[in-house]
Design a protein around this motif. Structure first.
Motif, PDB file in Angstrom:
ATOM      1  N   PRO A  39      26.207 -12.842  15.381  1.00 49.14           N
ATOM      2  CA  PRO A  39      26.311 -12.955  13.851  1.00 49.14           C
ATOM      3  C   PRO A  39      25.679 -14.178  13.357  1.00 49.14           C
ATOM      4  CG  PRO A  39      28.273 -13.522  15.084  1.00 49.14           C
ATOM      5  CD  PRO A  39      27.448 -12.843  16.004  1.00 49.14           C
ATOM      6  N   VAL A  40      24.933 -15.032  14.353  1.00 52.83           N
ATOM      7  CA  VAL A  40      24.284 -16.318  14.085  1.00 52.83           C
ATOM      8  C   VAL A  40      23.021 -16.065  13.348  1.00 52.83           C
ATOM      9  CG1 VAL A  40      23.523 -18.499  14.806  1.00 52.83           C
ATOM     10  CG2 VAL A  40      25.637 -17.626  15.661  1.00 52.83           C
ATOM     11  N   THR A  41      22.718 -16.710  12.028  1.00 49.11           N
ATOM     12  CA  THR A  41      21.485 -16.412  11.504  1.00 49.11           C
ATOM     13  C   THR A  41      21.059 -18.142  11.331  1.00 49.11           C
ATOM     14  OG1 THR A  41      22.347 -16.724   9.287  1.00 49.11           O
ATOM     15  CG2 THR A  41      21.755 -14.352  10.264  1.00 49.11           C
ATOM     16  N   VAL A  42      19.616 -17.981  11.563  1.00 48.74           N
ATOM     17  CA  VAL A  42      18.806 -19.564  11.410  1.00 48.74           C
ATOM     18  C   VAL A  42      18.053 -19.518  10.378  1.00 48.74           C
ATOM     19  CG1 VAL A  42      17.659 -20.953  12.984  1.00 48.74           C
ATOM     20  CG2 VAL A  42      19.205 -19.305  13.984  1.00 48.74           C
ATOM     21  N   GLU A  43      18.038 -20.785   9.784  1.00 54.47           N
ATOM     22  CA  GLU A  43      16.976 -20.591   8.578  1.00 54.47           C
ATOM     23  C   GLU A  43      15.645 -21.292   9.340  1.00 54.47           C
ATOM     24  OE1 GLU A  43      16.591 -22.746   4.163  1.00 54.47           O
ATOM     25  OE2 GLU A  43      18.366 -22.603   5.029  1.00 54.47           O
ATOM     26  N   LYS A  80      21.741 -26.242  14.728  1.00 55.47           N
ATOM     27  CA  LYS A  80      22.660 -26.532  13.519  1.00 55.47           C
ATOM     28  C   LYS A  80      23.164 -25.230  12.917  1.00 55.47           C
ATOM     29  CE  LYS A  80      22.141 -27.658   8.512  1.00 55.47           C
ATOM     30  NZ  LYS A  80      21.035 -27.641   7.619  1.00 55.47           N
ATOM     31  N   ALA A  81      22.548 -24.047  13.112  1.00 55.84           N
ATOM     32  CA  ALA A  81      23.131 -22.676  12.679  1.00 55.84           C
ATOM     33  C   ALA A  81      24.146 -22.426  13.880  1.00 55.84           C
ATOM     34  CB  ALA A  81      21.979 -21.586  13.107  1.00 55.84           C
ATOM     35  N   ILE A  82      24.057 -22.807  14.987  1.00 52.19           N
ATOM     36  CA  ILE A  82      25.187 -22.445  15.921  1.00 52.19           C
ATOM     37  C   ILE A  82      26.423 -23.022  15.670  1.00 52.19           C
ATOM     38  CG2 ILE A  82      25.985 -22.687  18.427  1.00 52.19           C
ATOM     39  CD1 ILE A  82      22.993 -21.758  19.079  1.00 52.19           C
ATOM     40  N   ARG A  83      26.354 -24.632  15.402  1.00 57.18           N
ATOM     41  CA  ARG A  83      27.238 -25.348  15.063  1.00 57.18           C
ATOM     42  C   ARG A  83      28.207 -24.888  13.976  1.00 57.18           C
ATOM     43  NH1 ARG A  83      27.536 -30.136  18.137  1.00 57.18           N
ATOM     44  NH2 ARG A  83      25.595 -30.689  18.902  1.00 57.18           N
ATOM     45  N   SER A  84      27.281 -24.312  12.788  1.00 58.72           N
ATOM     46  CA  SER A  84      27.948 -24.217  11.741  1.00 58.72           C
ATOM     47  C   SER A  84      28.495 -22.554  11.646  1.00 58.72           C
ATOM     48  CB  SER A  84      27.050 -24.412  10.395  1.00 58.72           C
ATOM     49  OG  SER A  84      25.999 -23.794  10.573  1.00 58.72           O
ATOM     50  N   ALA A  85      28.473 -21.897  12.703  1.00 61.09           N
ATOM     51  CA  ALA A  85      28.715 -20.379  12.503  1.00 61.09           C
ATOM     52  C   ALA A  85      30.351 -20.388  12.528  1.00 61.09           C
ATOM     53  CB  ALA A  85      27.867 -19.795  13.819  1.00 61.09           C
ATOM     54  N   ILE A  92      24.635 -28.322  23.595  1.00 58.59           N
ATOM     55  CA  ILE A  92      23.967 -29.258  24.254  1.00 58.59           C
ATOM     56  C   ILE A  92      22.699 -29.041  24.540  1.00 58.59           C
ATOM     57  CG2 ILE A  92      23.997 -30.660  26.524  1.00 58.59           C
ATOM     58  CD1 ILE A  92      26.958 -29.553  26.863  1.00 58.59           C
ATOM     59  N   ASN A  93      21.859 -29.998  23.780  1.00 59.01           N
ATOM     60  CA  ASN A  93      20.333 -29.992  23.581  1.00 59.01           C
ATOM     61  C   ASN A  93      19.649 -30.446  24.913  1.00 59.01           C
ATOM     62  OD1 ASN A  93      17.731 -30.007  23.092  1.00 59.01           O
ATOM     63  ND2 ASN A  93      18.311 -30.722  20.730  1.00 59.01           N
ATOM     64  N   ASP A  94      18.976 -29.524  25.621  1.00 59.80           N
ATOM     65  CA  ASP A  94      18.081 -29.822  26.753  1.00 59.80           C
ATOM     66  C   ASP A  94      16.727 -29.752  26.421  1.00 59.80           C
ATOM     67  OD1 ASP A  94      19.880 -30.734  28.508  1.00 59.80           O
ATOM     68  OD2 ASP A  94      20.163 -28.616  29.490  1.00 59.80           O
ATOM     69  N   GLY A  95      16.037 -30.377  25.543  1.00 59.86           N
ATOM     70  CA  GLY A  95      14.811 -30.047  25.163  1.00 59.86           C
ATOM     71  C   GLY A  95      14.538 -28.584  24.435  1.00 59.86           C
ATOM     72  N   GLN A  96      14.151 -27.677  24.960  1.00 57.43           N
ATOM     73  CA  GLN A  96      13.666 -26.418  24.353  1.00 57.43           C
ATOM     74  C   GLN A  96      14.930 -25.360  24.545  1.00 57.43           C
ATOM     75  OE1 GLN A  96       9.473 -25.848  24.444  1.00 57.43           O
ATOM     76  NE2 GLN A  96       9.859 -23.839  23.160  1.00 57.43           N
ATOM     77  N   THR A  97      15.948 -25.744  25.082  1.00 53.78           N
ATOM     78  CA  THR A  97      16.948 -25.012  25.743  1.00 53.78           C
ATOM     79  C   THR A  97      18.447 -25.453  25.285  1.00 53.78           C
ATOM     80  OG1 THR A  97      15.922 -24.432  27.735  1.00 53.78           O
ATOM     81  CG2 THR A  97      18.122 -23.782  27.629  1.00 53.78           C
ATOM     82  N   LEU A  98      19.358 -25.034  24.534  1.00 56.42           N
ATOM     83  CA  LEU A  98      20.387 -25.492  24.209  1.00 56.42           C
ATOM     84  C   LEU A  98      21.394 -24.612  25.355  1.00 56.42           C
ATOM     85  CD1 LEU A  98      20.153 -24.590  20.355  1.00 56.42           C
ATOM     86  CD2 LEU A  98      20.224 -26.699  21.694  1.00 56.42           C
TER      87      LEU A  98
END
Length: 185
Positions: A39-43, A80-85, A92-98
């Protein structure tokens, strides 16, 4: 051409069951599943896009999701989209991987999810009943047009009711299994 089409009714009722399975698949049960982020959408790029169109979601271990963002400039909007879903996930941000650790569910949250599963189930049942009503209306139309007799209409109505009952039993079993999975983890 008769208005009644048994195959169409079966297809539509089975569609309601499949839709329910998809909805229930998105409910979190404490185990990691890629469908959790459906269900997560990203802007990004000035538009709202589903997460799976800007990143690859994988399950490296049973209680962890990994989101590999394709374009480095999109990492922040994806986070941001995952946090606000509203999924209760903390990336946890690992460069290009969350990395998304899946927290244990509280008893209160389990009950909320079980209730939500029940609501999804009820929506599916309503859809099936609407299909049944359409089938019954089509049979009455066919009888008025003289395509079928009254006895034939009654026989087919019984058939439609049996199909409806079987589909609702499927919905109940799928829903009960998911509720049990949510409450027993």
């Amino acid at each position: 051409m008769p208005a009644y089409d048994k195959n169409d009714l079966e297809r539509r009722m089975n569609g309601a069951v499949e839709s329910l399975k998809g909805d229930l698949g998105g409910l979190r049960t404490g185990r990691a599943s890629t469908s959790l982020l459906d269900p997560v959408t990203v802007e990004v790029y000035g538009a709202h896009m589903p997460l799976n169109q800007v990143a690859t979601v994988s399950v490296p271990e049973s209680r962890m999701l990994s989101v590999q963002v394709w374009d480095k400039t999109n990492v922040s909007p994806v986070e941001k989209a995952i946090r606000s879903a509203g999924l209760g996930l903390n990336p946890i941000n690992d460069g290009q991987t969350l990395r998304l650790p899946i927290p244990d569910l509280t008893e209160e949250r389990r009950k909320e999810l079980a209730k939500l599963a029940g609501q999804y189930s009820e929506k599916a049942k309503i859809a099936v009943r609407n299909v049944r009503r359409d089938g019954m209306d089509a049979l009455k139309t066919d009888e008025k047009k003289g395509v079928i007799s009254e006895d034939e209409r009654k026989r087919l109505e019984t058939e439609v009711q049996k199909l409806t009952d079987a589909t609702i039993a499927d919905i109940d079993s799928v829903s009960a299994a998911k509720e049990k999975e949510i409450l027993n983890k």
